[in-house]
Design a protein around this motif. Structure first.
Motif, PDB file in Angstrom:
ATOM      1  N   ILE A 155      -7.206   2.633  -3.800  1.00 47.44           N
ATOM      2  CA  ILE A 155      -6.572   1.137  -3.357  1.00 47.44           C
ATOM      3  C   ILE A 155      -7.535   0.359  -2.531  1.00 47.44           C
ATOM      4  O   ILE A 155      -7.907   0.964  -1.752  1.00 47.44           O
ATOM      5  CB  ILE A 155      -5.181   1.199  -2.732  1.00 47.44           C
ATOM      6  CG1 ILE A 155      -4.274   2.257  -3.446  1.00 47.44           C
ATOM      7  CG2 ILE A 155      -4.639  -0.052  -2.545  1.00 47.44           C
ATOM      8  CD1 ILE A 155      -3.226   2.906  -2.773  1.00 47.44           C
ATOM      9  N   TRP A 156      -7.974  -0.759  -3.008  1.00 43.72           N
ATOM     10  CA  TRP A 156      -8.605  -1.589  -2.182  1.00 43.72           C
ATOM     11  C   TRP A 156      -7.718  -2.642  -1.836  1.00 43.72           C
ATOM     12  O   TRP A 156      -7.387  -3.472  -2.497  1.00 43.72           O
ATOM     13  CB  TRP A 156      -9.952  -2.082  -2.826  1.00 43.72           C
ATOM     14  CG  TRP A 156     -10.937  -1.186  -3.366  1.00 43.72           C
ATOM     15  CD1 TRP A 156     -11.633  -0.228  -2.462  1.00 43.72           C
ATOM     16  CD2 TRP A 156     -11.789  -0.968  -4.438  1.00 43.72           C
ATOM     17  NE1 TRP A 156     -12.571   0.315  -2.928  1.00 43.72           N
ATOM     18  CE2 TRP A 156     -12.848  -0.080  -4.190  1.00 43.72           C
ATOM     19  CE3 TRP A 156     -11.923  -1.615  -5.607  1.00 43.72           C
ATOM     20  CZ2 TRP A 156     -13.583   0.218  -5.242  1.00 43.72           C
ATOM     21  CZ3 TRP A 156     -12.759  -1.051  -6.649  1.00 43.72           C
ATOM     22  CH2 TRP A 156     -13.584  -0.346  -6.374  1.00 43.72           C
ATOM     23  N   VAL A 157      -7.806  -2.882  -0.370  1.00 39.15           N
ATOM     24  CA  VAL A 157      -7.342  -4.057   0.093  1.00 39.15           C
ATOM     25  C   VAL A 157      -8.308  -4.880   0.677  1.00 39.15           C
ATOM     26  O   VAL A 157      -9.257  -4.404   2.034  1.00 39.15           O
ATOM     27  CB  VAL A 157      -6.255  -3.631   1.359  1.00 39.15           C
ATOM     28  CG1 VAL A 157      -5.483  -4.998   2.009  1.00 39.15           C
ATOM     29  CG2 VAL A 157      -4.987  -2.808   0.627  1.00 39.15           C
ATOM     30  N   VAL A 195      -8.374   6.256  -0.491  1.00 43.25           N
ATOM     31  CA  VAL A 195      -8.457   7.383  -1.746  1.00 43.25           C
ATOM     32  C   VAL A 195      -7.489   8.373  -1.506  1.00 43.25           C
ATOM     33  O   VAL A 195      -7.403   9.027  -0.581  1.00 43.25           O
ATOM     34  CB  VAL A 195      -9.855   7.882  -1.677  1.00 43.25           C
ATOM     35  CG1 VAL A 195     -10.259   8.715  -2.879  1.00 43.25           C
ATOM     36  CG2 VAL A 195     -10.869   6.446  -1.999  1.00 43.25           C
ATOM     37  N   ALA A 196      -6.986   8.762  -2.799  1.00 44.43           N
ATOM     38  CA  ALA A 196      -5.804   9.672  -2.780  1.00 44.43           C
ATOM     39  C   ALA A 196      -6.333  11.183  -2.321  1.00 44.43           C
ATOM     40  O   ALA A 196      -7.634  11.449  -2.496  1.00 44.43           O
ATOM     41  CB  ALA A 196      -5.182  10.009  -4.258  1.00 44.43           C
ATOM     42  N   GLY A 197      -5.696  11.705  -1.120  1.00 46.30           N
ATOM     43  CA  GLY A 197      -6.228  12.757  -0.812  1.00 46.30           C
ATOM     44  C   GLY A 197      -7.207  12.817   0.463  1.00 46.30           C
ATOM     45  O   GLY A 197      -7.843  13.755   0.764  1.00 46.30           O
ATOM     46  N   SER A 198      -7.855  11.584   0.696  1.00 51.18           N
ATOM     47  CA  SER A 198      -8.799  11.370   1.525  1.00 51.18           C
ATOM     48  C   SER A 198      -8.342  10.363   2.934  1.00 51.18           C
ATOM     49  O   SER A 198      -7.168   9.870   2.555  1.00 51.18           O
ATOM     50  CB  SER A 198      -9.925  10.548   1.036  1.00 51.18           C
ATOM     51  OG  SER A 198     -10.435  11.425   0.154  1.00 51.18           O
ATOM     52  N   GLU A 199      -8.853  10.412   3.886  1.00 48.34           N
ATOM     53  CA  GLU A 199      -8.479   9.301   5.142  1.00 48.34           C
ATOM     54  C   GLU A 199      -8.962   7.978   4.507  1.00 48.34           C
ATOM     55  O   GLU A 199     -10.046   7.862   3.933  1.00 48.34           O
ATOM     56  CB  GLU A 199      -8.967   9.598   6.299  1.00 48.34           C
ATOM     57  CG  GLU A 199      -8.392  10.995   6.692  1.00 48.34           C
ATOM     58  CD  GLU A 199      -8.581  10.941   8.504  1.00 48.34           C
ATOM     59  OE1 GLU A 199      -8.896   9.911   8.884  1.00 48.34           O
ATOM     60  OE2 GLU A 199      -8.439  12.158   8.790  1.00 48.34           O
ATOM     61  N   SER A 200      -8.413   6.832   4.825  1.00 49.50           N
ATOM     62  CA  SER A 200      -8.881   5.543   4.603  1.00 49.50           C
ATOM     63  C   SER A 200      -9.814   5.390   5.538  1.00 49.50           C
ATOM     64  O   SER A 200     -10.016   5.793   6.296  1.00 49.50           O
ATOM     65  CB  SER A 200      -7.438   4.699   4.811  1.00 49.50           C
ATOM     66  OG  SER A 200      -7.182   4.476   6.127  1.00 49.50           O
ATOM     67  N   VAL A 205       0.825  -1.108   0.070  1.00 50.15           N
ATOM     68  CA  VAL A 205      -0.189   0.141   0.029  1.00 50.15           C
ATOM     69  C   VAL A 205       0.850   1.150  -0.081  1.00 50.15           C
ATOM     70  O   VAL A 205       0.805   2.150  -0.772  1.00 50.15           O
ATOM     71  CB  VAL A 205      -1.038   0.126   1.127  1.00 50.15           C
ATOM     72  CG1 VAL A 205      -1.720   1.312   1.219  1.00 50.15           C
ATOM     73  CG2 VAL A 205      -2.047  -1.211   0.917  1.00 50.15           C
ATOM     74  N   ASN A 206       2.074   1.305   1.013  1.00 48.81           N
ATOM     75  CA  ASN A 206       2.754   2.457   0.694  1.00 48.81           C
ATOM     76  C   ASN A 206       3.375   2.640  -0.770  1.00 48.81           C
ATOM     77  O   ASN A 206       3.680   3.994  -0.850  1.00 48.81           O
ATOM     78  CB  ASN A 206       3.878   2.337   1.795  1.00 48.81           C
ATOM     79  CG  ASN A 206       3.540   2.215   3.403  1.00 48.81           C
ATOM     80  OD1 ASN A 206       2.417   3.094   3.400  1.00 48.81           O
ATOM     81  ND2 ASN A 206       4.386   1.817   4.311  1.00 48.81           N
ATOM     82  N   ASP A 207       3.859   1.661  -1.060  1.00 51.81           N
ATOM     83  CA  ASP A 207       4.357   1.831  -2.723  1.00 51.81           C
ATOM     84  C   ASP A 207       3.233   2.427  -3.456  1.00 51.81           C
ATOM     85  O   ASP A 207       3.668   3.305  -4.339  1.00 51.81           O
ATOM     86  CB  ASP A 207       4.854   0.557  -2.970  1.00 51.81           C
ATOM     87  CG  ASP A 207       6.130  -0.022  -2.423  1.00 51.81           C
ATOM     88  OD1 ASP A 207       6.876   0.687  -2.149  1.00 51.81           O
ATOM     89  OD2 ASP A 207       6.424  -0.991  -2.684  1.00 51.81           O
TER      90      ASP A 207
END
Length: 189
Positions: A138-140, A152-157, A127-129
């Motif tokens: 990114i969905w894990v 989501v880029a620019g948001s909190e997970s 995820v860091n990469d």
């Protein structure tokens, strides 16, 4: 004891064919070859369920495409190549990355599955990469907990539990999948 060699992505691509299972369950992490545990049956079920819903969605919106187990060159010098279960591209020529083994193009969405103990342990590095690379969504997927961690880029997970659904937000407008459907065993099972 001798240090293991440092590989470039291109050298790794050649060397992995000589590895067990032709290197199918390997990645390149900062120039070093790392062997991952093979995914379990539940991993395959999740990929099957997700691919069906993604396929319908991508045909409806008539843009973008998904690649499965495509190597993503997320960092150079030393090189890191990750093989997420799914990567979705919303730009460039349609299906441009489909026949490649490794790509340097950044997908819009990456889907990871923390299906084995080892994969769970390595997931924060993955995820860091992807975050540093600038991936939009990114969905894990976490099978033991039956939940999805969404970045989501620019948001909190956020964590989506079994009663929720994955949505594409502004990245994949109109996409939605209930987690119950994501983790469901196939009918023919």
């Amino acid at each position: 004891m001798a240090e293991s060699p440092i590989y470039t992505a291109e050298q790794f691509l050649e060397a992995r064919l000589e590895l067990p299972d032709a290197g199918r369950w390997t990645e390149l992490v900062q120039g070093k070859i790392v062997t991952l545990d093979p995914p379990d049956i539940e991993h395959g079920t999740i990929v099957l369920n997700l691919s069906k819903v993604l396929s319908l969605y991508l045909h409806q919106v008539d843009q973008g495409y998904a690649c499965f187990e495509l190597g993503l060159l997320v960092n150079r010098g030393p090189d890191t190549v990750r093989f997420p279960p799914a990567a979705i591209f919303n730009s460039g020529n349609r299906f441009e990355e489909t026949d490649k083994v490794i790509s340097e193009r950044k997908p819009t969405v990456i889907v990871e599955i923390a299906s084995t103990h080892q994969r769970r342990q390595l997931m924060s590095d993955h995820v860091n990469d992807y975050v540093q690379w600038g991936v939009d969504l990114i969905w894990v997927i976490d099978p033991p907990k039956q939940e999805v961690l969404e970045y989501v880029a620019g948001s909190e997970s956020q964590v989506i539990d079994i009663n929720g659904k994955m949505t594409g937000g502004t990245v994949l407008p109109g996409f939605a999948m209930k987690l119950k459907d994501l983790f469901a065993e196939p009918v023919w099972w």
